[in-house]
Design a protein around this motif. Structure first.
Motif, PDB file in Angstrom:
ATOM      1  N   UNK A 145       0.848  -1.192   0.000  1.00  8.64           N
ATOM      2  CA  UNK A 145       0.000   0.000   0.000  1.00  8.64           C
ATOM      3  C   UNK A 145       0.882   1.240   0.000  1.00  8.64           C
ATOM      4  N   UNK A 146       1.455   1.554  -1.173  1.00  9.04           N
ATOM      5  CA  UNK A 146       2.323   2.728  -1.260  1.00  9.04           C
ATOM      6  C   UNK A 146       1.803   3.748  -2.267  1.00  9.04           C
ATOM      7  N   UNK A 147       0.489   3.718  -2.527  1.00  5.57           N
ATOM      8  CA  UNK A 147      -0.117   4.739  -3.385  1.00  5.57           C
ATOM      9  C   UNK A 147      -0.118   6.058  -2.621  1.00  5.57           C
ATOM     10  N   UNK A 148       0.483   7.103  -3.212  1.00  2.08           N
ATOM     11  CA  UNK A 148       0.624   8.374  -2.524  1.00  2.08           C
ATOM     12  C   UNK A 148      -0.114   9.501  -3.241  1.00  2.08           C
ATOM     13  N   UNK A 149      -1.005   9.169  -4.132  1.00  2.00           N
ATOM     14  CA  UNK A 149      -1.784  10.200  -4.797  1.00  2.00           C
ATOM     15  C   UNK A 149      -2.698  10.916  -3.822  1.00  2.00           C
ATOM     16  N   UNK A 150      -3.002  12.185  -4.111  1.00  2.00           N
ATOM     17  CA  UNK A 150      -3.868  12.927  -3.185  1.00  2.00           C
ATOM     18  C   UNK A 150      -5.343  12.603  -3.392  1.00  2.00           C
ATOM     19  N   UNK A 151      -5.651  11.806  -4.410  1.00  3.26           N
ATOM     20  CA  UNK A 151      -7.027  11.359  -4.634  1.00  3.26           C
ATOM     21  C   UNK A 151      -7.080   9.863  -4.832  1.00  3.26           C
TER      22      UNK A 151
ATOM     23  N   UNK B 215     -13.950  15.533  -3.917  1.00  4.86           N
ATOM     24  CA  UNK B 215     -14.457  15.371  -5.278  1.00  4.86           C
ATOM     25  C   UNK B 215     -13.462  15.921  -6.296  1.00  4.86           C
ATOM     26  N   UNK B 216     -12.884  17.094  -6.001  1.00  2.00           N
ATOM     27  CA  UNK B 216     -11.878  17.634  -6.919  1.00  2.00           C
ATOM     28  C   UNK B 216     -10.628  16.773  -6.909  1.00  2.00           C
ATOM     29  N   UNK B 217     -10.167  16.371  -5.727  1.00  2.00           N
ATOM     30  CA  UNK B 217      -8.946  15.561  -5.649  1.00  2.00           C
ATOM     31  C   UNK B 217      -9.108  14.251  -6.411  1.00  2.00           C
ATOM     32  N   UNK B 218     -10.261  13.618  -6.247  1.00  2.00           N
ATOM     33  CA  UNK B 218     -10.500  12.353  -6.955  1.00  2.00           C
ATOM     34  C   UNK B 218     -10.614  12.568  -8.457  1.00  2.00           C
ATOM     35  N   UNK B 219     -11.305  13.636  -8.846  1.00  2.01           N
ATOM     36  CA  UNK B 219     -11.461  13.920 -10.276  1.00  2.01           C
ATOM     37  C   UNK B 219     -10.114  14.254 -10.910  1.00  2.01           C
ATOM     38  N   UNK B 220      -9.322  15.077 -10.235  1.00  4.20           N
ATOM     39  CA  UNK B 220      -8.025  15.465 -10.787  1.00  4.20           C
ATOM     40  C   UNK B 220      -7.100  14.249 -10.913  1.00  4.20           C
TER      41      UNK B 220
END
Length: 411
Positions: free
Chosen positions: A195-201, A367-372
């Motif tokens: 579990x090293x996903x570091x995305x903000x979304x 919502x913006x973080x996930x969309x971006x």
């Protein structure tokens, strides 16, 4: 007449019936979505609810025990799920794609087993994109022949859905350099999921690393990648667009609730009550148009994939290439429309809310973080150029992508 060459059949399901089956499950998932987002809680239980309801069998024909949904209806449901929880919706992308691949595969004892696995709720995660910035041109993962089986070794990133999976779909090269797809069990010796996903979304999609150290794959679970279904790239892209469509609707839903709850307006406002302020209502109206445009583009592009399937069922091989081109154009156009709609909606909605809208309690920033984050997969910056070259110069848009040896699900 049922085509016995493969498992695909003409869709038989009704969208309203499908929504009546899965809508209550989506509602349960939505109930805890904000808390899971705040605390980065992985939705194992929620993925299980969908498995129990048969979500992974949407595309399996009813005669084989599934729901018999069309591709259009499948992606509209994925958008419904995306509105409930964008993370959970994204998790299903790789599983649904592998189900589609097996439905396109020849009828065989091995593929009969795969359909039984799907019907039993066994879940497939992804493992295509190479770690260390490698691409299809220099793929380092190997699928080596052993004594009656195969051994898979390599490192992957963007392994979406891996932590929820029973099986991992891994792309590698065989001994002769041929691209192969190997399905390995996620809990077998030699598999390490990180579990090293570091995305903000999209923070709970399990899109991190996967390592394979001589992991055993049985003969019936290794397939030439060249034999994967022809509209595979379109399927993966539309699945992503379905999640973005859901996010756009979620921004409209949550922003509308927040505006309704506001009790104080700015001195420059047109009404004392924010919910009666015409300018603020116009913001909601604009965001509703974004949601409308996204869903319309999603449905229209998905119909082009159903058109490919219909051609295959009818045996119309003469026009198969044109159907793929039509789908490529439609999906690229939908990507431009849906990404713009999602990013605009998730930003503009704050104009109706004032400072209270940025409260962490509301969590509207997700919502913006996930969309971006989703919009950064297969970036749209190239799509308009490819479309323009097709419309003006007739340059094949499929070849434009295929000849560059760029692989993966999220470079």
């Amino acid at each position: 007449m049922t085509d016995t060459r493969f498992y695909l059949q003409a869709p038989t399901a009704d969208l309203e019936h499908l929504r009546s089956v899965f809508g209550p499950v989506f509602d349960r998932i939505a109930d805890g979505a904000l808390d899971r987002e705040r605390q980065r809680v992985f939705p194992h239980e929620q993925v299980g609810w969908l498995n129990d309801a048969g979500f992974g069998t949407l595309r399996i024909p009813a005669t084989h025990g599934g729901f018999g949904a069309s591709l259009e209806h499948t992606f509209l449901l994925l958008a419904d799920l995306g509105a409930a929880d964008a993370n959970v919706s994204h998790i299903w992308r790789n599983h649904l794609a592998f189900v589609e691949d097996r439905l396109n595969a020849p009828v065989s004892e091995t593929n009969d087993i795969w359909l039984k696995r799907f019907l039993a709720g066994e879940f497939v995660g992804g493992g295509w994109t190479e770690a260390n910035n490698l691409t299809l041109a220099n793929l380092a993962t190997t699928v080596a022949a052993a004594d009656g089986h195969w051994l898979v070794s390599g490192e992957k990133y963007y392994a979406t859905g891996s932590l929820y999976a029973d099986w991992l779909d891994v792309l590698g090269r065989g001994d002769d350099g041929e691209l192969l797809t190997a399905l390995v069990r996620s809990h077998d010796p030699g598999v390490t999921l990180i579990d090293d996903w570091r995305g903000f979304g999209q923070r709970t999609t399990a899109s991190g690393s996967a390592r394979y150290d001589r992991v055993r794959a049985e003969r019936g679970n290794v397939f030439p990648a060249a034999e994967r279904f022809g509209y595979q790239a379109h399927f993966y892209q539309i699945a992503m667009l379905a999640v973005l469509t859901g996010i756009t609707r979620a921004a409209l839903r949550d922003g509308s609730r927040a505006l309704t709850a506001r009790r104080r307006n700015y001195p420059q406002g047109l009404a004392e009550v924010p919910a009666e302020d015409g300018q603020l209502l116009a913001v909601i109206g604009e965001v509703s148009a974004d949601a409308f445009a996204a869903e319309a583009a999603l449905a229209r592009s998905a119909q082009r994939l159903d058109h490919i399937v219909a051609g295959r069922l009818s045996g119309d091989g003469d026009h198969e290439r044109q159907r793929l081109v039509d789908a490529e154009v439609a999906v690229a156009q939908a990507q431009l429309v849906i990404i713009a709609a999602a990013l605009n909606a998730t930003t503009t909605i704050f104009d109706a809310l004032g400072a209270s809208g940025v409260s962490e309690e509301l969590g509207l920033d997700r919502h913006w973080r996930n969309a971006r984050t989703l919009a950064s997969h297969n970036p749209r910056v190239y799509k308009a150029r490819i479309l323009g070259d097709w419309f003006i110069n007739g340059k094949d848009p499929v070849a434009d992508l295929a000849t560059r040896h760029r692989g993966g699900q999220g470079n």
